[in-house]
Design a protein around this motif. Structure first.
Motif, mmCIF file in Angstrom:
data_model
loop_
_atom_site.group_PDB
_atom_site.id
_atom_site.type_symbol
_atom_site.label_atom_id
_atom_site.label_comp_id
_atom_site.label_asym_id
_atom_site.label_seq_id
_atom_site.Cartn_x
_atom_site.Cartn_y
_atom_site.Cartn_z
ATOM 1 N N GLU A 137 0.827 -1.204 0.000
ATOM 2 C CA GLU A 137 0.000 0.000 0.000
ATOM 3 C C GLU A 137 0.865 1.258 0.000
ATOM 4 O OE1 GLU A 137 -3.490 2.166 2.706
ATOM 5 O OE2 GLU A 137 -2.659 0.224 3.309
ATOM 6 N N ALA A 138 1.964 1.229 0.749
ATOM 7 C CA ALA A 138 2.851 2.392 0.816
ATOM 8 C C ALA A 138 3.477 2.684 -0.544
ATOM 9 C CB ALA A 138 3.938 2.160 1.858
ATOM 10 N N ARG A 139 3.866 1.641 -1.256
ATOM 11 C CA ARG A 139 4.422 1.842 -2.600
ATOM 12 C C ARG A 139 3.399 2.529 -3.497
ATOM 13 N NH1 ARG A 139 6.841 -4.161 -3.551
ATOM 14 N NH2 ARG A 139 8.828 -3.943 -2.444
ATOM 15 N N ARG A 140 2.174 2.046 -3.439
ATOM 16 C CA ARG A 140 1.122 2.636 -4.265
ATOM 17 C C ARG A 140 0.859 4.081 -3.845
ATOM 18 N NH1 ARG A 140 -2.252 -1.051 -3.634
ATOM 19 N NH2 ARG A 140 -3.387 -0.196 -1.847
ATOM 20 N N PHE A 141 0.798 4.316 -2.540
ATOM 21 C CA PHE A 141 0.533 5.652 -2.006
ATOM 22 C C PHE A 141 1.626 6.636 -2.418
ATOM 23 C CE2 PHE A 141 0.909 8.710 1.584
ATOM 24 C CZ PHE A 141 -0.357 9.268 1.520
ATOM 25 N N MET A 142 2.884 6.214 -2.316
ATOM 26 C CA MET A 142 3.989 7.094 -2.682
ATOM 27 C C MET A 142 4.015 7.350 -4.185
ATOM 28 S SD MET A 142 6.993 5.719 -0.092
ATOM 29 C CE MET A 142 8.164 7.040 -0.471
ATOM 30 N N GLY A 143 3.702 6.323 -4.967
ATOM 31 C CA GLY A 143 3.667 6.499 -6.412
ATOM 32 C C GLY A 143 2.566 7.448 -6.848
ATOM 33 N N GLU A 144 1.380 7.291 -6.269
ATOM 34 C CA GLU A 144 0.244 8.139 -6.634
ATOM 35 C C GLU A 144 0.478 9.599 -6.262
ATOM 36 O OE1 GLU A 144 -2.956 6.304 -4.584
ATOM 37 O OE2 GLU A 144 -3.330 4.787 -6.137
ATOM 38 N N ASN A 145 1.249 9.828 -5.195
ATOM 39 C CA ASN A 145 1.483 11.191 -4.721
ATOM 40 C C ASN A 145 2.875 11.719 -5.059
ATOM 41 O OD1 ASN A 145 -0.993 11.970 -2.926
ATOM 42 N ND2 ASN A 145 -0.538 9.839 -2.390
ATOM 43 N N ASN A 146 3.596 10.960 -5.885
ATOM 44 C CA ASN A 146 4.935 11.363 -6.332
ATOM 45 C C ASN A 146 5.849 11.680 -5.152
ATOM 46 O OD1 ASN A 146 6.888 11.862 -8.317
ATOM 47 N ND2 ASN A 146 6.418 14.051 -8.373
ATOM 48 N N LEU A 147 5.864 10.778 -4.179
ATOM 49 C CA LEU A 147 6.677 10.961 -2.977
ATOM 50 C C LEU A 147 7.924 10.092 -3.046
ATOM 51 C CD1 LEU A 147 3.879 10.728 -0.247
ATOM 52 C CD2 LEU A 147 4.856 12.811 -1.218
ATOM 53 N N ARG A 148 9.024 10.615 -2.540
ATOM 54 C CA ARG A 148 10.246 9.823 -2.418
ATOM 55 C C ARG A 148 10.581 9.535 -0.961
ATOM 56 N NH1 ARG A 148 14.572 12.974 -4.370
ATOM 57 N NH2 ARG A 148 13.243 14.773 -3.981
ATOM 58 N N HIS A 149 9.948 10.287 -0.047
ATOM 59 C CA HIS A 149 10.193 10.120 1.384
ATOM 60 C C HIS A 149 8.853 10.180 2.105
ATOM 61 C CE1 HIS A 149 13.396 12.579 -0.551
ATOM 62 N NE2 HIS A 149 14.178 11.646 -0.052
ATOM 63 N N LEU A 150 8.689 9.334 3.099
ATOM 64 C CA LEU A 150 7.410 9.274 3.806
ATOM 65 C C LEU A 150 7.655 9.080 5.303
ATOM 66 C CD1 LEU A 150 4.298 9.182 3.414
ATOM 67 C CD2 LEU A 150 4.515 6.687 3.227
ATOM 68 N N PRO A 151 7.379 10.112 6.109
ATOM 69 C CA PRO A 151 7.514 9.949 7.560
ATOM 70 C C PRO A 151 6.475 8.959 8.086
ATOM 71 C CG PRO A 151 7.450 12.277 6.934
ATOM 72 C CD PRO A 151 7.022 11.488 5.735
ATOM 73 N N VAL A 152 6.897 8.139 9.018
ATOM 74 C CA VAL A 152 5.991 7.200 9.678
ATOM 75 C C VAL A 152 5.746 7.746 11.083
ATOM 76 C CG1 VAL A 152 5.628 4.819 10.400
ATOM 77 C CG2 VAL A 152 6.978 5.306 8.342
ATOM 78 N N VAL A 153 4.480 7.938 11.414
ATOM 79 C CA VAL A 153 4.154 8.610 12.672
ATOM 80 C C VAL A 153 3.157 7.800 13.487
ATOM 81 C CG1 VAL A 153 4.610 10.897 11.711
ATOM 82 C CG2 VAL A 153 2.297 9.956 11.611
#
Length: 217
Positions: free
Chosen positions: A22-38
């Motif tokens: 899911e994170a891969r899909r989420f980052m791809g859809e939002n063009n993210l290269r970094h994602l903080p986990v909180v």
């Protein structure tokens, strides 16, 4: 010019129980290269990047295709994230040049911005490059001159005085140690609305200074 002025505020974040798929899909859809986990209250728990989401083939061992699919479906961010105590962070009131130095020193592409371990933003190398472009008025038509001078007190003032004496305004001004030239400093000045030839004529007369590059930019 502080981190708070150039960071992305309220960045997209993820829960540690989010699956890697899911994170891969989420980052791809939002063009993210970094994602903080909180966690609760946006407390920093870790960080994932596109690189950390790549599963080490060694983990898969001799699993068959069905077992691999099952393993990947159960893999969550808390299994692959860089834990909070290993994440390089920055505060909102840190000067942007210090944030850049930290990123270079630790060879990281982003810094979560935290206030008492609460994520309030993120700053990336792209943000810092955008800041540099803005500082140097990139894209604004002007004459751009690089002047090499001795790295001693008063030399930059001589350059600024020479520009001011012509009644010209400075659009942007920056500098750095001259590459492969110890003891010298390269100043870059951008002047708008003046012919390149006039700029060269005026600045060539400054004693001890050398024009090493001039162009319309």
């Amino acid at each position: 010019m502080l981190v708070r002025d150039y960071m992305t505020r309220h960045p997209l974040m993820a829960d540690p129980d989010m699956s890697v798929v899911e994170a891969r899909r989420f980052m791809g859809e939002n063009n993210l290269r970094h994602l903080p986990v909180v966690g609760e209250g946006k407390r920093l728990l870790g960080l994932v990047t596109r690189q950390t989401l790549l599963v080490d083939p060694g983990r898969l061992g001799s699993l068959n295709v069905w077992e691999i699919a099952d393993y990947l479906s159960r893999l969550t961010l808390k299994d692959v994230m860089v834990p909070a105590d290993e994440v390089i962070t920055v505060g909102p009131d840190v000067p942007v040049e210090e944030a850049a130095r930290t990123m270079v020193e630790h060879r990281v592409g982003c810094l979560p911005v935290v206030d008492e371990n609460i994520v309030i933003g993120i700053i990336t190398e792209v943000d810092l490059l955008a800041h540099l472009a803005e500082m140097m008025a990139a894209g604004v038509p002007a004459v751009r001159v690089t002047v090499r001078m001795p790295d001693v007190r008063g030399e930059l003032a001589k350059l600024v005085t020479a520009v001011s004496a012509q009644g010209w305004g400075i659009l942007a001004l920056g500098g750095a140690p001259a590459p492969r030239k110890p003891g010298y400093w390269d100043a870059v000045v951008k002047i708008r609305g003046i012919a390149q030839k006039e700029v060269v004529t005026a600045l060539s007369q400054v004693e001890g200074h050398e024009i090493v590059d001039v162009r319309e930019a």
